[in-house]
Design an enzyme around this catalytic site. Structure first.
Site, PDB file in Angstrom:
ATOM      1  NE  ARG A  85      43.272  38.466  43.771  1.00 16.30           N
ATOM      2  CZ  ARG A  85      44.056  37.806  42.912  1.00 16.30           C
ATOM      3  NH1 ARG A  85      44.727  38.478  41.988  1.00 16.30           N
ATOM      4  NH2 ARG A  85      44.165  36.499  42.970  1.00 16.30           N
ATOM      5  CG  ASN A 115      38.432  37.989  36.370  1.00  9.48           C
ATOM      6  OD1 ASN A 115      37.675  37.334  35.675  1.00  9.48           O
ATOM      7  ND2 ASN A 115      39.713  37.672  36.562  1.00  9.48           N
ATOM      8  CB  CYS A 130      38.204  33.218  31.125  1.00  9.82           C
ATOM      9  SG  CYS A 130      38.943  32.350  32.521  1.00  9.82           S
ATOM     10  CG  HIS A 185      36.476  32.120  36.815  1.00 13.70           C
ATOM     11  ND1 HIS A 185      37.046  33.085  37.613  1.00 13.70           N
ATOM     12  CD2 HIS A 185      37.248  32.072  35.689  1.00 13.70           C
ATOM     13  CE1 HIS A 185      38.104  33.606  36.986  1.00 13.70           C
ATOM     14  NE2 HIS A 185      38.232  33.013  35.825  1.00 13.70           N
ATOM     15  CE1 TYR A 218      39.643  30.341  38.011  1.00 21.51           C
ATOM     16  CE2 TYR A 218      38.687  31.430  39.928  1.00 21.51           C
ATOM     17  CZ  TYR A 218      39.618  31.392  38.908  1.00 21.51           C
ATOM     18  OH  TYR A 218      40.539  32.410  38.795  1.00 21.51           O
TER      19      TYR A 218
END
Ligand code: NAD
Ligand code: G6P
Ligand code: MN
Length: 432
Positions: free
Chosen positions: A93, A147, A168, A198, A251
């Protein structure tokens, strides 16, 4: 009696979902929870799994919590499979978040090229998991949390026979924050959510049947908080908000305030605060230290430092709504099926749905405003291409996919990003 398999059981979020099952013990007769992880994750699974066992014991509920690396035995005969795994861990990540910054592009776990990269690593694994479900638990529901949740749900929807719902915590989180602003119970607030994961807007907000959209937007303009722990709470421009006339999700800052967000990310790296993944690594170390304490028998407060707050509530209440045929409204990621006009039928959207025993049924949303449909379509086209690129391991599709992403400035940069992503993730991309 229900069998649950949680893939990625070593996640520090596991105490959340265990708490959720404990709270709902009178409506969900769970007998077994299998926490599945891989060899590399065993040290985490053992710590968090032992805490899960203490939580269940303290609550006095008759649930067996089983820790295992044997995914197939965990999935066999399961009623619900939930996925919360992270291929490559937080180190991968951190790379996803850093590569784009080299090109002044947003570096984020799920939004933009970082989300593409995470998706490419995840697709081969989710496809394998689905093969196991098709074979060993064909009636199971897959509740996907991994995700990028909408995109991964679309992979399952398009390329497997598994019954899937993507989830989510952002919509539930937004409802809670709005409820706090209004000082009312969350159940009183109703929001017609529409968009993608998102990238979801609350088109209209109601309390007790009264339209409070403008009131909430005014509050937000005055600086009321509407964010998650993982997203810098940059303030919205009041004129922008008023003219949008809808509630953006946290987001959305990545799309509407891209320049500021990129600047903020670069600064964090330069000043040594690190990317979000690097900050989370620190939070995780602290959390696992706390989890190790044999006296601890409940979810610790420190877990609130993670962005995934309310996740258990969302997941377990959804599972209960299916199992108990509740016909309740939940915001989930599901096959479009004509709900959003202008998007293909078989793509996955995030929208308010009626949940019953047979699954999630989207509520009709009507025609969307051009203020939002272009962005939805643009990002959805990127997601459709990412799904195909990731399943087939197709370089050309991957390039096209990055080139059309609204946050990527040109095909030239798209190609540079793609090269870097493929090199840095080589060990996780068998399909390329
Ligand atoms: P994490 O890094 O702790 O990963 C969870 C576990 O997955 C680890 O213990 C790891 O060993 C394991 N894992 C890795 N590869 C695996 C595989 N092939 N099979 C089984 N397990 C495997 O991650 P986290 O921060 O707890 O997040 C987990 C996932 O949930 C991520 O994909 C994250 O993006 C997602 N998430 C989603 C939401 C949402 O709103 N949908 C919220 C929070 C987290
Ligand atoms: C939010 C999002 C999740 C995301 C998480 C990141 O809750 O909905 O999809 O994974 O934040 O939180 P973290 O603590 O890992 O940065
Ligand atoms: Mn999310």
């Amino acid at each position: 009696e229900l069998k649950i398999a949680i893939i990625g059981g070593g996640s520090s979020y596991t105490p959340e979902i265990i708490e959720g099952f404990i709270k709902r013990r009178y409506e969900l007769p769970v007998k077994e929870i299998h926490l599945v992880d891989v060899e590399d994750g065993m040290y985490k699974l053992e710590i968090v799994g032992a805490l899960a066992q203490r939580m269940v014991e303290k609550a006095g509920v008759d649930i067996d919590v089983i820790l295992t690396t044997d995914r197939r035995s965990a999935i066999k005969g399961a009623d619900f499979v939930t996925t919360q795994f992270r291929v490559g861990g937080l180190a991968a990540r951190a790379r996803d978040e850093k590569i784009p910054l080299k090109y002044d592009v947003l570096g984020q776990e799920t939004t933009g090229p970082g989300g593409f990269s995470k998706a490419m690593r995840t697709i081969p694994v989710i496809m394998d998991i689905c093969k196991d479900i098709e074979e060993l638990a064909p009636n199971a529901w897959l509740i996907n949390f991994t995700n990028p949740a909408g995109l991964i749900t679309e992979v399952v929807e398009k390329h497997t026979k598994v019954k899937v719902i993507g989830l989510c915590n952002v919509p539930v989180g937004m409802v809670k924050m709005v409820a706090d602003m209004l000082e009312v119970d969350s159940e009183k607030v109703s929001v017609d959510f529409v968009g993608l994961n998102h990238l979801v807007w609350g088109q209209k907000l109601f309390v007790d049947g009264k339209d409070v959209t403008k009131w909430v937007l005014d509050k937000l303009s005055d600086g009321a908080a509407l964010s998650m722990k993982n997203i810098p709470d940059l303030k919205w421009d009041p004129v922008f908000l008023e003219s949008l006339g809808m509630l953006p999700c946290p987001y959305h800052r990545y799309f509407y305030m891209t320049d500021q967000m990129v600047k903020d990310q670069k600064k964090a790296v330069e000043e040594g605060r690190g990317t979000r993944a690097e900050q989370v690594q620190q939070v995780e170390r602290e959390l696992f230290q706390i989890y190790k304490n044999p006296e601890l028998q409940e979810k610790p407060k420190q877990l609130e430092k993670r962005g995934g707050a309310y996740y258990s509530e969302a997941a377990v209440s959804l599972i209960s709504a299916i199992y108990n045929d509740k016909k309740q409204l939940h915001v989930v990621n599901i096959r479009n099926n004509g709900t959003l006009i202008g998007l293909p039928q078989d793509t996955v959207i995030e929208v308010t749905c009626l949940i019953d025993k047979t699954g999630a049924h989207p509520i009709q949303v009507g025609t969307l405003s051009p203020k939002i449909y272009g962005l939805i379509q643009g990002v959805k086209a990127y997601e459709e291409l990412a799904v195909e690129a990731g399943v087939k391991g197709d370089y050309g599709l991957a390039l096209q996919c990055l080139a059309i992403h609204p946050l990527v400035p040109s095909a030239t940069v798209a190609k540079q990003l793609l090269e870097d992503i493929l090199v840095e993730n080589r060990e996780y991309l068998p399909q390329f």
